[in-house]
Each structure stands twice: as structure tokens, then as C-alpha cells.
Write a protein that holds these residues in place. Structure first.
Motif: not given
Length: 393
Positions: A89, A345, A101, A127-129, A119, A342, A105
């Protein structure tokens, strides 16, 4: 502004193939499948991956760096083994490529903190989960009702999550499974992260926890297959979390008790809401001496103080993932708020770390001042005992 985001799927296992198929089938309209990447030099499935890429009509990259340098993608969804998540990442973010992701994480908080620092240093990158359970309509409704304040303050919660039964062959199906050096744990790392995320999403980030963790309890593995944890949530609410991979029948039941309601969630598909006529504390104060004398025998009818409602939900496999994929793309194209940013995470990773650390040390663990270094030191002891993998940093 582009209408669709060109996305590359990194990792062509079962999950990666699901995401590639969902995007290719148009179930995430804001995304366009642009590439696949399988960079594991030890993989014996390259021929199969090549056939799948041909079916999808996209190139297959066997070098992750080449994919990032190719200009073929604006974003990646990373579905590789857990330890690789933060490193890959960070590499994408530093290339200016947006990242969705897969959970978790990372394996330990220290590596996720490094990812979040990267990030923050690249705010132009999304940036995301992939916390797809947040898109389950049941939990979306429950979250909305809790946030509205209609239930009052949370007083107690428990989640019995023992439906993750896994046979021995599951653990021997891949060399990276159920090891400290590659998977980084058992049920807390592989099966339960979605529920740990949902629990803190609904109830707030826990303040402290104590856990009894059984390592190799009913399976021939060094990592945990049974966990019972007691937690404290903001506002003083108590929480109990039970999970395992050795219950043949298994249970998935979430219970939340508030000042003005009780909520039961069964199998993540059925929600029963008992709404009280008033705050439970106020109801208790109004009961007369005569009626109170009837309570122990069960002769007092408590049902006059609450009304029950049951809601049934459906959630077909892939629907939640499609929603998260499309939400990720829309955030990039038009700023739609992320369902799972993100930064979220880190909480579920530290929650799993805290339970393992409590199990190893027998101590009550504070989440607000969690010691990432202490956890990593204990993890490396177990990696060293395995003797198969280098220590982590």
C-alpha cells in the motif's frame, strides 16, 4: 475529472478474482478493470492467472513495481497475504496511486502506523479499507439508529462469533496460513477482523481489554483458535467478545443493551429491536412495592414497558464488496464520502493485537495507550520460535 477509475487487482487468489469479476461485470460502475498482478515468485498458479487475465481482457503483471510504473492504473485493490498489505500500500501511495486495501490493514500496529503516515503525507491519494460488512444493510441501519441517539447510551454489548469453523486441511492448504511469521495469528487476524471493525464502528473504540486466548487449542497450529475477551467501551459500557474456529455448529449473535432499547442481531441478517417506553433506570424507579414483589416469580408483566420489532435482511455474496468498490471509485471521481477510510484500519488491528498481548502476558491492556513496541517484541519471540521467518520491525 475522469468518469471511471482504472483499477488493478493485486493478488489473483479467490478474493482478487472476485473483485476483478465484479468490476468487469459492471457491478462497480465507477471502476474499470485495467490490469491484474500476481507478483509471488513462488506461486505455482501463474498459468491459471494468465488464463484468468485473458478471460478478463486485461494484462497480467508479474512484477508489482512494473504495474505501478506502467501508467496502466489509477488505483489498486490489494488482496495479497496479510504481512504484505502495508508495504504494498505504501509503495502504491508513494507512486500517487489510490489504494483500496483488503483487511486487515496489517499484522501489527507499528506497520499500520507507518502506512497511515504515508497516507497523510500524500493527501491527494485516496486510501480506503475493504470493510465490506459496513455495507451490509443491517449494520448500516443499526449504525444510523445508534448515531441518531434514539437508543440512548450503550450500557453493555456482547458478540459470540463462533461460526468460523475451519477443518485441519484449511490450515495446511497454504504454507502462509496459521503461522506467526506469515499470517501473524489465527482467528483474530484472519476471520474476525470484519466483526472487530464493526464492533468498534458501532460502539466506539474500546478503552481496555483483558483476554483469555487459547493457542492451538483444538487444531495443530501455533496461533489462536479460541478467544474470550472482556472490554470496556467509552461511557463505561462493558463488552464481551467470544470467537473460535473449532465450533462445528457455531453462533453469530451480537447483543447491545442501551438505556432505551435492546438490540439482538442474529447471523448478521436478522435484527430484533426492543424499544423501551422510557429509560430503563426511570422505569425501575416507578415500580411499586407491590409490583416489585411479583418480579422474582415472573408474575409481573414487564412486556408493557417495551415494544418489539424484527427486521429481516438479505445480502447476497458480492453485493457488499461491489458497494465498497464503487464507493472507492466515486470518492476518487466526485468526492463521495468513504464508507471505510483507510485510517479506520488501525483500530481493528490494535484490538486484535491487544487481545493476543493480553493472552500472552495475562495483563489488562489499555487501548488508548497501546504499546506497539511491546506487542511486536512478543510477536517476534514467537516468530523466532517458529524458526522459519525473519523477525519483523
Amino acid at each position: 475529472m475522469v468518469d471511471r477509475v482504472r483499477i488493478g487487482v493485486v493478488g489473483v487468489g479467490a478474493q482478487g478474482r472476485l473483485y476483478a469479476t465484479l468490476v468487469s461485470d459492471g457491478r462497480a460502475p465507477s471502476l474499470e478493470l485495467a490490469a491484474l498482478c500476481s507478483s509471488n515468485p513462488n506461486s505455482s498458479s501463474h498459468e491459471s492467472h494468465a488464463v484468468f487475465a485473458q478471460q478478463m481482457g486485461v494484462p497480467l503483471f508479474t512484477d508489482y513495481g512494473e504495474l505501478l510504473d506502467s501508467g496502466a492504473v489509477d488505483a489498486v485493490v490489494i488482496t495479497t497475504p496479510h504481512y504484505e498489505h502495508p508495504r504494498m500500500a505504501i509503495e502504491a501511495i508513494e507512486h500517487g496511486i489510490h489504494v483500496l486495501l483488503e483487511k486487515p490493514a496489517g499484522i501489527y500496529g507499528k506497520q499500520v502506523v507507518r502506512l497511515l503516515d504515508s497516507a497523510v503525507a500524500h493527501p491527494q491519494v485516496t486510501f480506503a479499507m475493504m470493510f465490506n460488512q459496513r455495507a451490509n444493510p443491517l449494520f448500516a441501519d443499526l449504525k444510523s439508529m445508534i448515531d441518531s441517539g434514539e437508543f440512548g447510551a450503550l450500557r453493555r454489548t456482547s458478540w459470540q462469533l463462533t461460526h468460523w469453523w475451519r477443518p485441519d486441511a484449511y490450515y495446511t492448504s497454504s504454507a502462509w496460513r496459521a503461522t506467526w511469521g506469515t499470517e501473524g495469528g489465527g482467528v483474530l487476524v484472519n476471520q474476525a477482523p470484519h466483526q472487530l471493525d464493526l464492533w468498534q464502528w458501532l460502539c466506539g473504540t474500546p478503552l481496555r481489554c483483558f483476554a483469555r486466548v487459547r493457542f492451538g487449542f483444538r487444531r495443530d497450529i501455533p496461533v489462536e483458535d479460541e478467544v474470550s475477551a472482556s472490554l470496556e467501551f467509552p461511557g463505561g459500557a462493558n463488552g464481551v467478545f467470544i470467537t473460535s474456529t473449532n465450533d462445528l455448529v457455531g453462533t453469530d449473535r451480537l447483543e447491545l443493551s442501551f438505556d432505551k432499547a435492546r438490540v439482538l442481531v442474529d447471523n448478521s441478517l436478522k435484527m430484533t429491536i426492543d424499544r423501551f417506553t422510557d429509560d430503563e433506570r426511570q422505569i425501575a424507579r416507578t415500580i411499586s412495592d407491590e409490583d416489585a414483589a411479583l418480579v422474582p416469580s415472573g408474575a409481573f408483566d414487564r412486556s408493557v414497558f417495551f415494544a418489539s420489532e424484527t427486521r429481516e435482511y438479505t445480502s447476497a455474496w458480492g453485493e457488499q464488496h461491489s458497494l465498497l468498490l464503487d464507493n472507492f471509485g466515486k470518492h476518487i471521481t466526485d468526492g463521495t464520502p468513504l464508507i471505510a477510510p483507510g485510517a479506520d484500519g488501525l483500530t481493528s488491528v490494535r484490538l486484535a493485537n491487544a487481545m493476543q498481548l493480553s493472552g500472552w502476558t495475562g495483563q489488562d491492556i489499555e487501548l488508548a495507550r497501546f504499546d506497539d513496541d511491546a506487542y511486536l517484541a512478543e510477536l517476534n519471540k514467537r516468530i523466532e520460535e517458529e524458526g522459519r521467518f525473519p523477525a519483523r520491525s
